[in-house]
Design a protein around this motif. Structure first.
Motif, PDB file in Angstrom:
ATOM      1  N   ALA A 288     110.414  11.119   9.658  1.00 18.86           N
ATOM      2  CA  ALA A 288     109.464  10.183  10.250  1.00 18.86           C
ATOM      3  C   ALA A 288     110.089   9.481  11.455  1.00 18.86           C
ATOM      4  N   GLU A 289     111.345   9.053  11.306  1.00 22.35           N
ATOM      5  CA  GLU A 289     112.045   8.399  12.416  1.00 22.35           C
ATOM      6  C   GLU A 289     112.181   9.345  13.604  1.00 22.35           C
ATOM      7  N   ALA A 290     112.471  10.621  13.336  1.00 21.16           N
ATOM      8  CA  ALA A 290     112.628  11.598  14.422  1.00 21.16           C
ATOM      9  C   ALA A 290     111.334  11.753  15.209  1.00 21.16           C
ATOM     10  N   GLU A 291     110.198  11.802  14.511  1.00 15.64           N
ATOM     11  CA  GLU A 291     108.905  11.904  15.204  1.00 15.64           C
ATOM     12  C   GLU A 291     108.667  10.661  16.064  1.00 15.64           C
ATOM     13  N   ALA A 292     108.985   9.479  15.524  1.00 22.16           N
ATOM     14  CA  ALA A 292     108.785   8.239  16.273  1.00 22.16           C
ATOM     15  C   ALA A 292     109.690   8.181  17.499  1.00 22.16           C
ATOM     16  N   ARG A 293     110.928   8.652  17.349  1.00 19.25           N
ATOM     17  CA  ARG A 293     111.847   8.648  18.502  1.00 19.25           C
ATOM     18  C   ARG A 293     111.365   9.591  19.602  1.00 19.25           C
ATOM     19  N   GLN A 294     110.748  10.703  19.210  1.00 19.86           N
ATOM     20  CA  GLN A 294     110.197  11.609  20.225  1.00 19.86           C
ATOM     21  C   GLN A 294     109.053  10.949  20.982  1.00 19.86           C
ATOM     22  N   LEU A 295     108.259  10.158  20.273  1.00 20.69           N
ATOM     23  CA  LEU A 295     107.184   9.433  20.944  1.00 20.69           C
ATOM     24  C   LEU A 295     107.760   8.443  21.953  1.00 20.69           C
ATOM     25  N   ILE A 296     108.779   7.702  21.542  1.00 18.11           N
ATOM     26  CA  ILE A 296     109.393   6.726  22.444  1.00 18.11           C
ATOM     27  C   ILE A 296     110.014   7.425  23.650  1.00 18.11           C
ATOM     28  N   ALA A 297     110.620   8.578  23.430  1.00 23.85           N
ATOM     29  CA  ALA A 297     111.216   9.322  24.540  1.00 23.85           C
ATOM     30  C   ALA A 297     110.153   9.762  25.548  1.00 23.85           C
ATOM     31  N   SER A 298     108.935  10.048  25.041  1.00 19.73           N
ATOM     32  CA  SER A 298     107.859  10.481  25.945  1.00 19.73           C
ATOM     33  C   SER A 298     107.316   9.329  26.777  1.00 19.73           C
ATOM     34  N   ASP A 299     107.402   8.093  26.262  1.00 29.09           N
ATOM     35  CA  ASP A 299     106.941   6.924  26.999  1.00 29.09           C
ATOM     36  C   ASP A 299     107.665   5.692  26.454  1.00 29.09           C
ATOM     37  N   PRO A 300     108.820   5.338  27.027  1.00 32.13           N
ATOM     38  CA  PRO A 300     109.616   4.226  26.497  1.00 32.13           C
ATOM     39  C   PRO A 300     108.937   2.865  26.592  1.00 32.13           C
ATOM     40  N   ASP A 301     107.858   2.757  27.359  1.00 35.95           N
ATOM     41  CA  ASP A 301     107.189   1.466  27.530  1.00 35.95           C
ATOM     42  C   ASP A 301     105.965   1.293  26.637  1.00 35.95           C
ATOM     43  N   ASP A 302     105.644   2.291  25.836  1.00 35.74           N
ATOM     44  CA  ASP A 302     104.457   2.202  24.993  1.00 35.74           C
ATOM     45  C   ASP A 302     104.756   1.310  23.783  1.00 35.74           C
ATOM     46  N   PRO A 303     104.112   0.152  23.672  1.00 38.37           N
ATOM     47  CA  PRO A 303     104.443  -0.765  22.570  1.00 38.37           C
ATOM     48  C   PRO A 303     104.099  -0.213  21.198  1.00 38.37           C
ATOM     49  N   TYR A 304     103.068   0.629  21.127  1.00 35.54           N
ATOM     50  CA  TYR A 304     102.649   1.139  19.824  1.00 35.54           C
ATOM     51  C   TYR A 304     103.638   2.153  19.270  1.00 35.54           C
ATOM     52  N   PHE A 305     104.373   2.856  20.142  1.00 29.81           N
ATOM     53  CA  PHE A 305     105.421   3.752  19.665  1.00 29.81           C
ATOM     54  C   PHE A 305     106.564   2.943  19.049  1.00 29.81           C
ATOM     55  N   HIS A 306     106.920   1.843  19.702  1.00 31.79           N
ATOM     56  CA  HIS A 306     107.969   0.974  19.149  1.00 31.79           C
ATOM     57  C   HIS A 306     107.503   0.318  17.850  1.00 31.79           C
ATOM     58  N   GLU A 307     106.228  -0.039  17.794  1.00 33.57           N
ATOM     59  CA  GLU A 307     105.695  -0.610  16.557  1.00 33.57           C
ATOM     60  C   GLU A 307     105.837   0.384  15.406  1.00 33.57           C
ATOM     61  N   LEU A 308     105.459   1.636  15.642  1.00 32.92           N
ATOM     62  CA  LEU A 308     105.555   2.667  14.612  1.00 32.92           C
ATOM     63  C   LEU A 308     107.006   2.853  14.159  1.00 32.92           C
ATOM     64  N   TYR A 309     107.928   2.936  15.126  1.00 35.71           N
ATOM     65  CA  TYR A 309     109.334   3.123  14.785  1.00 35.71           C
ATOM     66  C   TYR A 309     109.849   1.941  13.964  1.00 35.71           C
ATOM     67  N   GLY A 310     109.513   0.738  14.391  1.00 31.41           N
ATOM     68  CA  GLY A 310     109.935  -0.442  13.649  1.00 31.41           C
ATOM     69  C   GLY A 310     109.355  -0.492  12.253  1.00 31.41           C
ATOM     70  N   GLN A 311     108.089  -0.102  12.115  1.00 32.07           N
ATOM     71  CA  GLN A 311     107.447  -0.098  10.799  1.00 32.07           C
ATOM     72  C   GLN A 311     108.142   0.883   9.862  1.00 32.07           C
ATOM     73  N   ILE A 312     108.458   2.066  10.367  1.00 33.25           N
ATOM     74  CA  ILE A 312     109.140   3.071   9.541  1.00 33.25           C
ATOM     75  C   ILE A 312     110.498   2.548   9.082  1.00 33.25           C
ATOM     76  N   LEU A 313     111.262   1.953  10.009  1.00 35.19           N
ATOM     77  CA  LEU A 313     112.573   1.412   9.652  1.00 35.19           C
ATOM     78  C   LEU A 313     112.449   0.291   8.622  1.00 35.19           C
ATOM     79  N   LEU A 314     111.504  -0.621   8.854  1.00 40.86           N
ATOM     80  CA  LEU A 314     111.313  -1.758   7.947  1.00 40.86           C
ATOM     81  C   LEU A 314     110.959  -1.283   6.550  1.00 40.86           C
TER      82      LEU A 314
END
Length: 450
Positions: A288-314
């Motif tokens: 799950a984290e790997a998928e989220a990191r790929q999203l962030i890599a595609s657009d580092p400024d997208d807040p919803y990608f960071h939200e998803l990554y943070g939610q998975i970690l939490l």
């Protein structure tokens, strides 16, 4: 007899009016998407966008509804069935027709007319029975009930036709094509074919909605003459819809279904979104984290990608690691209150007292901007409790209790808050307000049980 008639009609009303008490799914990106695609339609309806809410309901049936006020509820099943944002806009326009027409509030008009027919038939049937014609009396009663229900269903069909027409007007004023509306009605018609719903004219008289085929023809006659008919779809709205649809499937569907619909070979944003939720739900945090990191890599400024990554970690037991992504998500989303509540939760979950001050600031800001999030109030109560402020912890609990439909608990917690707060301060006055609301709700509950 009147009670019997009313009970019969109420059972019909309940059957055809969806319950607004179903679970509402809160998601920052989805709600932002609904606001963006509905704003021009809301303005076309003569309403103010700030006063209208479009909310997602966790129900897999293909439906949308209103239940009074200016709120439109859209079922998750409808999003799953739709192929375009334009189809969802057609549904929203139709539901706004119900809002503007006040149909949810006026349903009693149709019920009262039908109740009169029903009570009259019961009285005539009773007189016939007393006169010794028992079979005739029963026949009169049954015929009266059928007539009453037929009258009520006819009333609701008129409301649906008005909403169809009004929705078409709102889309036209917004400059949005009605193609999506037609396409979605065709989907509904196909679904009715699959489950064997009769489509002949005679069957319409026992339906709460007009026949889908008739609605399609009625709307085509309107839409095809409209200048907006040839307007192309908005590419951003369509991309955003695919994201919202994918993350909803990842959240609600079984992981194996999501993997089937969004296989590893699909490297689109939507597919990464869906698989991230599916892997997370299936307890594969690294994937799950790997998928989220790929999203962030595609657009580092997208807040919803960071939200998803943070939610998975939490939710994988790494609250300290979740803080960075969630802080970026909050900053990038203009302090979205839903995301801020998630950050507040992460700060509390670190169990580091140094984070309590930030958690309090974040959560207070979240509940000020969105006062309908019981989870945020719960987290704020935890912060107050850990800081030794029992009175405000009780006040936060009272706010949450009121939202979750527990007036007895709200009354208890508001009393505790008032006892610990200085008299007539803003927090004390709010606790008093909650107490009065809770008392009124409890009194209403007593009256309904009598």
């Amino acid at each position: 007899m009147a009670r019997i008639a009313l009970a019969l009609l109420l059972s019909l009303v309940i059957a055809i009016r969806p319950a607004a008490a179903q679970s509402v799914l809160r998601d920052a990106e989805t709600e932002a998407f609904f606001r963006e695609i509905s704003e021009p339609i809301i303005r076309g309806a003569g309403l103010k966008p700030a006063n209208v809410e479009i909310l997602l309901v966790g129900d897999q049936s293909i439906n949308a509804f209103t239940a009074g006020g200016q709120t439109v509820y859209i079922n998750a099943g409808l999003i799953a069935e739709a192929d375009t944002a334009n189809e969802v806009q057609g549904v929203i326009a139709h539901e706004l027709g119900h809002v503007v027409g006040g149909h949810a509030m006026r349903i009693g008009d149709g019920a009262s007319t039908a109740t009169g027919i029903s009570i009259g038939s019961l009285l005539l049937g009773a007189l016939a029975t007393l006169a010794g014609a028992g079979d005739a009396g029963m026949g009169i009663m049954m015929a009266g009930q059928r007539a009453a229900m037929g009258k009520f269903l006819a009333y609701t069909r008129v409301q649906e036709t008005v909403a169809d027409s009004s929705g078409a007007e709102y889309l036209s004023k917004a400059g949005i094509s009605g193609r999506g509306s037609i396409d979605f009605f065709k989907k509904l018609q196909s679904y009715e074919f699959r489950i064997g719903v009769p489509q002949d004219d005679d069957s319409e008289f026992v339906r709460s909605h007009p026949l889908s085929g008739n609605r399609i023809q009625f709307l085509k006659d309107i839409y095809e003459k409209d200048p907006a008919w040839e307007t192309p779809l908005n590419p951003k709205w369509e991309r955003d819809f695919q994201r919202v649809k994918a993350k909803l499937e990842g959240y609600m569907a079984r992981p194996e279904e999501t993997q089937r619909d969004y296989p590893e070979s699909d490297q689109s944003v939507s597919a990464h979104y869906a698989r991230a939720y599916a892997w997370h739900k299936a307890a594969y945090p690294q994937k799950a984290e790997a998928e989220a990191r790929q999203l962030i890599a595609s657009d580092p400024d997208d807040p919803y990608f960071h939200e998803l990554y943070g939610q998975i970690l939490l939710e994988s037991g790494k609250p300290a690691e979740a803080l960075g992504p969630l802080r970026k998500a909050v900053a990038g989303s203009d302090n979205n209150p839903l995301i801020a509540a998630l950050l507040g939760h992460a700060l509390v979950a670190t169990e580091d007292r140094k984070n309590l001050a930030e958690a309090e600031d974040v959560l207070k800001s979240a509940v000020v901007r969105d006062n309908r999030n019981p989870f945020a109030w719960y987290q704020l109560g935890v912060v107050y409790e850990q800081r030794g402020d029992e009175a405000r912890a009780a006040l936060a609990s009272a706010e949450r209790d009121l939202m979750t439909g527990s007036p007895d608990l709200a009354l208890r917690h508001s009393d505790r808050a008032m006892n610990g707060l200085p008299d007539y301060t803003p927090d004390w006055l709010r606790a008093q307000d909650i107490r009065l609301i809770a008392e009124a709700q409890l009194e209403d509950d007593k009256k309904r049980r009598r």
